[in-house]
Structures are given as structure tokens and as C-alpha cells.
Design a protein around this motif. Structure first.
Motif, PDB file in Angstrom:
ATOM      1  N   TYR A 138       0.788  -1.227   0.000  1.00  0.00           N
ATOM      2  CA  TYR A 138       0.000   0.000   0.000  1.00  0.00           C
ATOM      3  C   TYR A 138       0.822   1.281   0.000  1.00  0.00           C
ATOM      4  CZ  TYR A 138      -3.678  -3.229   1.449  1.00  0.00           C
ATOM      5  OH  TYR A 138      -4.565  -4.270   1.514  1.00  0.00           O
ATOM      6  N   GLY A 139       2.099   1.179   0.274  1.00  0.00           N
ATOM      7  CA  GLY A 139       2.903   2.388   0.414  1.00  0.00           C
ATOM      8  C   GLY A 139       4.285   2.246  -0.176  1.00  0.00           C
ATOM      9  N   GLU A 140       4.974   3.359  -0.163  1.00  0.00           N
ATOM     10  CA  GLU A 140       6.340   3.403  -0.674  1.00  0.00           C
ATOM     11  C   GLU A 140       7.150   4.366   0.193  1.00  0.00           C
ATOM     12  OE1 GLU A 140       8.674   4.596  -4.777  1.00  0.00           O
ATOM     13  OE2 GLU A 140       6.559   4.081  -4.861  1.00  0.00           O
ATOM     14  N   ALA A 141       8.359   3.964   0.523  1.00  0.00           N
ATOM     15  CA  ALA A 141       9.274   4.829   1.276  1.00  0.00           C
ATOM     16  C   ALA A 141      10.023   5.681   0.260  1.00  0.00           C
ATOM     17  CB  ALA A 141      10.237   3.993   2.107  1.00  0.00           C
ATOM     18  N   ILE A 142       9.765   6.971   0.305  1.00  0.00           N
ATOM     19  CA  ILE A 142      10.321   7.890  -0.688  1.00  0.00           C
ATOM     20  C   ILE A 142      11.414   8.728  -0.019  1.00  0.00           C
ATOM     21  CG2 ILE A 142       9.768   9.825  -2.216  1.00  0.00           C
ATOM     22  CD1 ILE A 142       6.925   8.568  -2.422  1.00  0.00           C
ATOM     23  N   PRO A 143      12.622   8.738  -0.597  1.00  0.00           N
ATOM     24  CA  PRO A 143      13.704   9.511   0.016  1.00  0.00           C
ATOM     25  C   PRO A 143      13.429  11.011  -0.043  1.00  0.00           C
ATOM     26  CG  PRO A 143      14.432   8.543  -2.060  1.00  0.00           C
ATOM     27  CD  PRO A 143      13.043   8.070  -1.818  1.00  0.00           C
ATOM     28  N   PHE A 144      13.892  11.714   0.998  1.00  0.00           N
ATOM     29  CA  PHE A 144      13.776  13.173   1.001  1.00  0.00           C
ATOM     30  C   PHE A 144      15.056  13.775   1.554  1.00  0.00           C
ATOM     31  CE2 PHE A 144      12.542  12.248   5.359  1.00  0.00           C
ATOM     32  CZ  PHE A 144      13.109  13.302   6.074  1.00  0.00           C
ATOM     33  N   ASN A 145      15.282  15.015   1.219  1.00  0.00           N
ATOM     34  CA  ASN A 145      16.382  15.805   1.755  1.00  0.00           C
ATOM     35  C   ASN A 145      15.843  17.216   1.911  1.00  0.00           C
ATOM     36  OD1 ASN A 145      18.713  17.098   2.459  1.00  0.00           O
ATOM     37  ND2 ASN A 145      19.941  16.238   0.799  1.00  0.00           N
ATOM     38  N   ASN A 146      15.725  17.680   3.159  1.00  0.00           N
ATOM     39  CA  ASN A 146      15.098  18.966   3.419  1.00  0.00           C
ATOM     40  C   ASN A 146      15.889  19.713   4.493  1.00  0.00           C
ATOM     41  OD1 ASN A 146      13.332  21.080   3.578  1.00  0.00           O
ATOM     42  ND2 ASN A 146      11.662  19.908   4.498  1.00  0.00           N
ATOM     43  N   HIS A 147      16.512  20.797   4.121  1.00  0.00           N
ATOM     44  CA  HIS A 147      17.261  21.648   5.052  1.00  0.00           C
ATOM     45  C   HIS A 147      18.265  20.856   5.896  1.00  0.00           C
ATOM     46  CE1 HIS A 147      14.687  24.970   3.958  1.00  0.00           C
ATOM     47  NE2 HIS A 147      13.622  24.246   4.264  1.00  0.00           N
ATOM     48  N   GLY A 148      19.009  20.001   5.239  1.00  0.00           N
ATOM     49  CA  GLY A 148      20.042  19.235   5.918  1.00  0.00           C
ATOM     50  C   GLY A 148      19.563  17.953   6.580  1.00  0.00           C
ATOM     51  N   HIS A 149      18.278  17.707   6.553  1.00  0.00           N
ATOM     52  CA  HIS A 149      17.727  16.473   7.104  1.00  0.00           C
ATOM     53  C   HIS A 149      17.374  15.558   5.936  1.00  0.00           C
ATOM     54  CE1 HIS A 149      17.426  18.161  11.115  1.00  0.00           C
ATOM     55  NE2 HIS A 149      16.871  19.240  10.573  1.00  0.00           N
ATOM     56  N   SER A 150      17.727  14.312   6.072  1.00  0.00           N
ATOM     57  CA  SER A 150      17.382  13.369   5.015  1.00  0.00           C
ATOM     58  C   SER A 150      16.868  12.086   5.631  1.00  0.00           C
ATOM     59  CB  SER A 150      18.588  13.091   4.118  1.00  0.00           C
ATOM     60  OG  SER A 150      19.635  12.520   4.878  1.00  0.00           O
ATOM     61  N   GLY A 151      16.163  11.342   4.844  1.00  0.00           N
ATOM     62  CA  GLY A 151      15.602  10.078   5.300  1.00  0.00           C
ATOM     63  C   GLY A 151      14.568   9.605   4.297  1.00  0.00           C
ATOM     64  N   TYR A 152      13.606   8.880   4.802  1.00  0.00           N
ATOM     65  CA  TYR A 152      12.532   8.360   3.958  1.00  0.00           C
ATOM     66  C   TYR A 152      11.187   8.742   4.564  1.00  0.00           C
ATOM     67  CZ  TYR A 152      16.016   5.554   1.602  1.00  0.00           C
ATOM     68  OH  TYR A 152      17.098   5.161   0.887  1.00  0.00           O
ATOM     69  N   GLN A 153      10.276   9.146   3.701  1.00  0.00           N
ATOM     70  CA  GLN A 153       8.904   9.414   4.121  1.00  0.00           C
ATOM     71  C   GLN A 153       8.017   8.381   3.456  1.00  0.00           C
ATOM     72  OE1 GLN A 153       7.032  13.037   2.746  1.00  0.00           O
ATOM     73  NE2 GLN A 153       5.466  12.911   4.331  1.00  0.00           N
ATOM     74  N   ILE A 154       7.182   7.744   4.255  1.00  0.00           N
ATOM     75  CA  ILE A 154       6.257   6.768   3.681  1.00  0.00           C
ATOM     76  C   ILE A 154       5.049   7.523   3.147  1.00  0.00           C
ATOM     77  CG2 ILE A 154       4.779   4.779   4.116  1.00  0.00           C
ATOM     78  CD1 ILE A 154       6.738   3.998   6.341  1.00  0.00           C
ATOM     79  N   LYS A 155       4.741   7.242   1.899  1.00  0.00           N
ATOM     80  CA  LYS A 155       3.526   7.778   1.288  1.00  0.00           C
ATOM     81  C   LYS A 155       2.681   6.595   0.856  1.00  0.00           C
ATOM     82  CE  LYS A 155       5.305  12.256   0.033  1.00  0.00           C
ATOM     83  NZ  LYS A 155       5.358  13.280  -0.996  1.00  0.00           N
ATOM     84  N   TRP A 156       1.376   6.798   0.902  1.00  0.00           N
ATOM     85  CA  TRP A 156       0.422   5.703   0.761  1.00  0.00           C
ATOM     86  C   TRP A 156      -0.417   5.850  -0.487  1.00  0.00           C
ATOM     87  CZ3 TRP A 156       1.299   1.934   4.109  1.00  0.00           C
ATOM     88  CH2 TRP A 156       2.045   2.247   5.242  1.00  0.00           C
ATOM     89  N   CYS A 157      -0.693   4.732  -1.155  1.00  0.00           N
ATOM     90  CA  CYS A 157      -1.543   4.758  -2.346  1.00  0.00           C
ATOM     91  C   CYS A 157      -3.011   4.833  -1.929  1.00  0.00           C
ATOM     92  CB  CYS A 157      -1.273   3.549  -3.236  1.00  0.00           C
ATOM     93  SG  CYS A 157      -1.762   1.981  -2.529  1.00  0.00           S
TER      94      CYS A 157
END
Length: 87
Positions: free
Chosen positions: A56-75
Motif C-alpha cells: 500500500y505504500g512506498e518509502a520515498i527519500p527526502f532531503n530537506n534543510h540538511g535532514h534526510s531520510g525516507y517518508q512513507i507515502k500511501w496509495c
């Protein structure tokens, strides 16, 4: 040319899911996603997808103001899953 989609396309954040499902907040959605075993809390305020949640979801990488990681977004299908469970 393809016909327009008959459903929403793209992925939803927990905040968007909360609005769609009539829940109070993204925190409530995340709590339910853990309860339904679609994601796991990592203890640092982040979540990881479970095998069940990967449908149902996907872990999408992000990089925002020096913070990075993965945000889960859902279908869109996860809202149908929620409605079946909460009904």
C-alpha cells in the motif's frame, strides 16, 4: 491518448489520509497504520514499511534543510483498507 483516471493518482501523506478518512491528525493515522501492521515505529519518530504495508505504500527519500531520510507515502488503496477495518 489514455482516458483520465477515475480515481486519485499519486501517493498520500498521513496528513492527507487523515483528511480523507475524517481522522483527527497524521499522528492518529500513523498509530492506526502501526496497529494494522502496515508500518513499524522506529522509536525516533520515524516509521518503516512492513512487508504487508509495502502493498500500500512506498518509502520515498527526502532531503530537506540538511535532514534526510525516507517518508512513507500511501496509495489510494490504503484508504479502502482503512474503511474496511474501521467499518
Amino acid at each position: 491518448m489514455l482516458p483520465p483516471a477515475e480515481h486519485e493518482i499519486g501517493y498520500l501523506t498521513p496528513t492527507q489520509l487523515a483528511k480523507k478518512l475524517g481522522l483527527k491528525s497524521a499522528q492518529e493515522v500513523n498509530k492506526k497504520l502501526v496497529e494494522f501492521e502496515l508500518q513499524e515505529a522506529d522509536g525516533n519518530g520515524s516509521y518503516t514499511l512492513t512487508e504487508k504495508g509495502a502493498r500500500y505504500g512506498e518509502a520515498i527519500p527526502f532531503n530537506n534543510h540538511g535532514h534526510s531520510g525516507y517518508q512513507i507515502k500511501w496509495c489510494e488503496a490504503v484508504s479502502i483498507f482503512f474503511n474496511k477495518i474501521l467499518a
